[in-house]
Design a protein around this motif. Structure first.
Motif, PDB file in Angstrom:
ATOM      1  N   ASP A  33      44.341  22.817  42.900  1.00  0.00           N
ATOM      2  CA  ASP A  33      45.284  21.474  43.101  1.00  0.00           C
ATOM      3  C   ASP A  33      44.796  20.158  43.001  1.00  0.00           C
ATOM      4  O   ASP A  33      45.007  19.675  43.806  1.00  0.00           O
ATOM      5  CB  ASP A  33      46.842  21.698  44.559  1.00  0.00           C
ATOM      6  N   PRO A  34      44.919  19.582  41.644  1.00  0.00           N
ATOM      7  CA  PRO A  34      44.100  18.405  41.801  1.00  0.00           C
ATOM      8  C   PRO A  34      44.975  17.728  41.467  1.00  0.00           C
ATOM      9  O   PRO A  34      46.154  17.914  41.484  1.00  0.00           O
ATOM     10  CB  PRO A  34      43.757  18.242  39.924  1.00  0.00           C
ATOM     11  N   MET A  35      44.692  16.950  42.585  1.00  0.00           N
ATOM     12  CA  MET A  35      45.668  15.127  42.912  1.00  0.00           C
ATOM     13  C   MET A  35      45.478  14.212  43.017  1.00  0.00           C
ATOM     14  O   MET A  35      45.849  13.475  43.118  1.00  0.00           O
ATOM     15  CB  MET A  35      45.995  15.431  44.876  1.00  0.00           C
ATOM     16  N   GLY A 156      51.529  19.799  43.422  1.00  0.00           N
ATOM     17  CA  GLY A 156      51.600  20.320  43.909  1.00  0.00           C
ATOM     18  C   GLY A 156      51.806  22.281  44.938  1.00  0.00           C
ATOM     19  O   GLY A 156      52.455  22.537  46.092  1.00  0.00           O
ATOM     20  N   ASP A 157      50.850  22.859  43.610  1.00  0.00           N
ATOM     21  CA  ASP A 157      51.859  23.988  44.432  1.00  0.00           C
ATOM     22  C   ASP A 157      50.672  24.115  45.521  1.00  0.00           C
ATOM     23  O   ASP A 157      51.294  25.228  46.592  1.00  0.00           O
ATOM     24  CB  ASP A 157      50.413  24.421  43.612  1.00  0.00           C
ATOM     25  N   SER A 158      49.845  24.132  46.576  1.00  0.00           N
ATOM     26  CA  SER A 158      49.514  23.710  47.502  1.00  0.00           C
ATOM     27  C   SER A 158      50.633  23.244  48.744  1.00  0.00           C
ATOM     28  O   SER A 158      50.417  23.999  49.596  1.00  0.00           O
ATOM     29  CB  SER A 158      47.946  23.212  48.262  1.00  0.00           C
ATOM     30  N   ALA A 159      50.990  22.452  48.467  1.00  0.00           N
ATOM     31  CA  ALA A 159      52.614  21.988  48.902  1.00  0.00           C
ATOM     32  C   ALA A 159      53.529  22.764  49.514  1.00  0.00           C
ATOM     33  O   ALA A 159      53.968  23.174  50.537  1.00  0.00           O
ATOM     34  CB  ALA A 159      53.135  20.572  48.854  1.00  0.00           C
ATOM     35  N   GLU A 166      52.100  30.383  53.636  1.00  0.00           N
ATOM     36  CA  GLU A 166      51.066  30.690  52.844  1.00  0.00           C
ATOM     37  C   GLU A 166      49.419  30.178  52.910  1.00  0.00           C
ATOM     38  O   GLU A 166      48.589  30.973  52.002  1.00  0.00           O
ATOM     39  CB  GLU A 166      51.462  32.042  51.604  1.00  0.00           C
ATOM     40  N   LEU A 167      49.214  28.996  52.878  1.00  0.00           N
ATOM     41  CA  LEU A 167      48.032  28.107  52.935  1.00  0.00           C
ATOM     42  C   LEU A 167      46.917  28.514  54.501  1.00  0.00           C
ATOM     43  O   LEU A 167      47.419  28.468  55.558  1.00  0.00           O
ATOM     44  CB  LEU A 167      48.257  27.024  52.729  1.00  0.00           C
TER      45      LEU A 167
END
Length: 243
Positions: A33-35, A156-159, A166-167
Motif C-alpha cells: 500500500d504505497p504511502m 489506503g487499502d491497508s486501512a 483483517e490486517l
C-alpha cells in the motif's frame, strides 16, 4: 490456517517489489500500500561543501541523474542502504553512522564539522534533528530539497483491512507513512475502525523518530528494531507474529 497479512508502505518502485518478495518468501501475505510518491524538484546538491549528506536511495538517484559531483566533500550516508546506492552510482562513501538515524549521524560527525560547510540533500520532509544537530555542532549547513513526498491517489487499502480486522501487521518505514496512513483512513471514513484494528495487529516502526510520530498520533507500537533498516523491521515484525 491462512497466511498472516502484513502491510508495507514503501514507494511504488523496486523497493516495494523487493519487500513484497521478501515477505512472500517468509510465508506471509503482503499488503503493498504505497504511502509515498516522489515529486522531483529539479534541484541538485551543491558541489562546494566540506561534507555532503545523503539520506535516501531516491535522493542519491536524483543527484546522480543531475550529474552531481561532490568535489572534495566527505560523502556521508544515513545508513548502509543509502551507502550501497551511493557506491553503485560511483560515489565514495566515507561516513556511515553506527546508529542509522539523523541523531546517529550527528553524533558520529561530532566536532569534525565545526566550522565546516555541510550540504544536506534530501526530501522536503527531512527531520530537523539532522540540520539542527549539525548547526549546534558548529557546521554551516545548507539544505537542498531534491524531491517532495506526497501521498499517492488510491492509497489506503491497508486501512480498509485494518478497519475490518483483517490486517495482522503493519510496517511503518517513516513518520510520513504513519501520517499518510491515517489521512488515507480518514479519506475512506474508516479511521476510527482502522485504529482499533491496529490495536489487535503487530505494529512495527523503523526507528525512534517514527515511533514518536506513531505515539503522538495515538497508534500502538509493538516493534522497533535495533537497526533502523527495512530488513531489520520486517524480521522483527515477523518474529513478533510468530511468538
Amino acid at each position: 490456517m491462512s497466511e498472516p497479512t502484513v502491510a508495507v508502505f514503501r514507494p511504488d518502485d523496486d523497493r516495494l517489489e523487493e519487500t513484497v518478495t521478501a515477505l512472500e518468501e517468509c510465508g506471509v501475505e503482503p499488503v503493498p500500500d504505497p504511502m509515498l510518491a516522489v515529486e522531483p524538484t529539479g534541484e541538485a546538491p551543491r558541489d562546494d561543501a566540506d561534507y555532503a549528506v545523503l539520506t535516501s536511495k531516491t535522493g542519491v538517484e536524483l543527484a546522480a541523474d543531475a550529474g552531481w559531483s561532490p568535489g572534495d566533500a566527505t560523502v556521508c550516508a544515513i545508513g548502509p542502504s543509502t551507502a550501497d546506492v551511493l557506491e553503485t552510482a560511483g560515489y565514495a562513501v566515507e561516513v556511515v553512522p553506527v546508529e542509522y538515524t539523523s541523531s546517529g549521524l550527528v553524533a558520529d560527525l561530532g566536532e569534525d564539522v565545526d566550522g565546516q560547510k555541510v550540504e544536506v540533500a534530501r526530501s522536503d520532509h527531512g527531520s530537523p534533528v539532522l540540520t539542527d544537530g549539525l548547526e549546534d555542532a558548529g557546521a554551516y549547513v545548507h539544505e537542498t530539497i531534491l524531491y517532495r513526498l506526497v501521498r499517492p491517489e488510491g492509497s489506503g487499502d491497508s486501512a480498509e483491512l485494518a478497519a475490518a480486522g483483517e490486517l495482522d501487521a503493519a510496517c511503518f518505514t517513516s513518520s510520513l507513512t504513519v501520517q499518510h496512513f491515517l489521512e488515507a483512513a480518514d479519506e475512506r471514513e474508516v479511521e476510527a475502525d482502522a485504529r482499533k484494528g491496529l490495536e489487535d495487529a503487530v505494529v512495527g516502526v523503523i526507528g525512534e523518530p517514527t515511533r514518536e510520530t506513531a505515539v503522538e498520533h495515538g497508534l500502538p507500537v509493538d516493534v522497533v528494531p535495533a537497526d533502523a533498516t527495512v530488513d531489520a523491521l520486517l524480521e522483527a515484525v515477523l518474529a513478533d507474529l510468530e511468538s
